[in-house]
Design a protein around this motif. Structure first.
Motif, mmCIF file in Angstrom:
data_model
loop_
_atom_site.group_PDB
_atom_site.id
_atom_site.type_symbol
_atom_site.label_atom_id
_atom_site.label_comp_id
_atom_site.label_asym_id
_atom_site.label_seq_id
_atom_site.Cartn_x
_atom_site.Cartn_y
_atom_site.Cartn_z
ATOM 1 N N ASP A 7 51.855 48.044 73.238
ATOM 2 C CA ASP A 7 51.590 46.670 73.651
ATOM 3 C C ASP A 7 51.271 45.791 72.450
ATOM 4 O O ASP A 7 51.722 44.642 72.363
ATOM 5 N N ASP A 147 56.158 40.996 79.975
ATOM 6 C CA ASP A 147 55.657 42.006 79.047
ATOM 7 C C ASP A 147 54.609 42.922 79.666
ATOM 8 O O ASP A 147 54.528 44.093 79.315
ATOM 9 N N THR A 191 59.676 47.154 78.815
ATOM 10 C CA THR A 191 58.751 46.253 79.505
ATOM 11 C C THR A 191 59.175 46.097 80.961
ATOM 12 O O THR A 191 60.351 46.317 81.301
#
Length: 340
Positions: A7, A147, A191
């Motif tokens: 991330d 995301d 994602t």
């Protein structure tokens, strides 16, 4: 909240010279404001929260949407207002949260708005109760470029889940999760990163380990355990956990309860982020659920005018003088959040 390596790498990939410079301006002006006790501001927000809608399908007991307790109207974010604002700040904005109150997937163009922001290189995230993650919506979610997808999982059995997520069906949550995991694999996408968020309250605290096991079994990337905000906590509440680590509140020993953390006369959020309601009102942070501390209206002024305007600066100054004098700050959980 901590960002895992994948991330963090994804977020840093959004870096541009303008975003980096803006970050330095914002951080610098915040530090200078703390040191001098005078509100100084440079740059634009590094993060924004946009509210797609105040509508929700559930009736959660500590949520204004669930309780239908708003004094402000219910409605849907207009695409032109959203796009106009994003166009104004996109060059300096890193992070966009598509959530404030309500269920984002009830907005008919929600994923189109996500894609608009994602196409501008902005890190996008949302939080959902996952009741609308049909196979079609799951595929569109992956294709939108989102995301991070935070899925509320406040129990691992229906009888426990429904005690907080009133009106919700756990199997719908699990089905929606499976759909997103499936399409992420089929489309060979990294994602969205899928997070189970577990709001720890007394009825579900015994299922913390079960939540971790369930996430692993479904292919969910992480589980976050979050402390619950209790609006009327002064005399206790059946929702306050018995596990002190997961409680924002402390027992004073006389049948009264108070917030654990001490309020300090500054707040990073006022310099680096803000929240925009579905109808264009700008409020300081996510604790202003009913938009009582509105700093301006994007239907009548530009974001830059508002962000740097005298009203917002007066509000920042008031924080530096006495944060405990601001009602919404008195139940603020900064410093008492638990992740992991």
């Amino acid at each position: 909240m901590p960002l895992p390596f994948a991330d963090t790498r994804n977020l840093l990939a959004k870096a541009t010279p303008l975003r980096v410079w803006n970050t330095l301006e914002v951080v610098g002006s915040y530090i200078l404001s703390k040191l001098t006790g005078k509100a100084r501001l440079r740059g634009l927000p590094m993060a924004l929260s946009f509210e797609p809608t105040t509508s929700c399908n559930l009736r959660c007991p500590e949520c204004p949407s669930g309780l239908r307790s708003f004094t402000r109207p219910t409605g849907m974010l207009q695409g032109d207002l959203f796009k106009r604002t994003i166009d104004e700040v996109a060059s300096r904005l890193w992070y966009l949260i598509f959530y404030f109150q309500g269920e984002p997937y009830l907005h008919p163009q929600f994923l189109e708005l996500v894609k608009y922001a994602s196409d501008k290189g902005i890190y996008t995230a949302t939080s959902t109760n996952a009741h609308y993650l049909s196979d079609q919506n799951a595929r569109k979610t992956v294709e939108s470029g989102l995301d991070r997808l935070i899925i509320s999982l406040d129990g691992t059995t229906q009888d426990v889940y429904q005690q907080y997520r009133v009106g919700g069906k756990l199997e719908k949550v699990l089905e929606g999760t499976r759909n997103v995991v499936k399409w992420r694999k089929e489309l060979k996408s990294d994602t969205p990163r899928i997070i189970f968020q577990f709001l720890v309250v007394r009825p579900n605290e015994h299922q913390i380990e079960d939540a971790k096991q369930l996430a692993e079994a479904l292919g969910v990337d992480d589980v976050w355990f979050k402390t619950a905000q209790i609006y009327d906590h002064a005399n206790g509440s059946p929702l306050i956990p018995t596990i002190d680590y997961y409680s924002r509140y402390q027992n004073n020993g006389d049948n009264t309860w108070s917030l654990k953390n001490k309020l300090v006369n500054h707040c990073w959020k006022m310099w680096h982020s803000c929240v925009i309601t579905w109808d264009g009102l700008v409020v300081p942070c996510c604790f202003d659920k009913d938009a009582e501390y509105r700093q301006g209206d994007l239907k009548t002024e530009t974001f830059r005018q508002l962000w740097r305007g005298p009203k917002y600066q007066r509000f920042r100054s008031s924080l530096l003088k006495g944060r405990d004098q601001i009602e919404m700050c008195r139940n603020c959980s900064e410093g008492t959040k638990v992740w992991g």
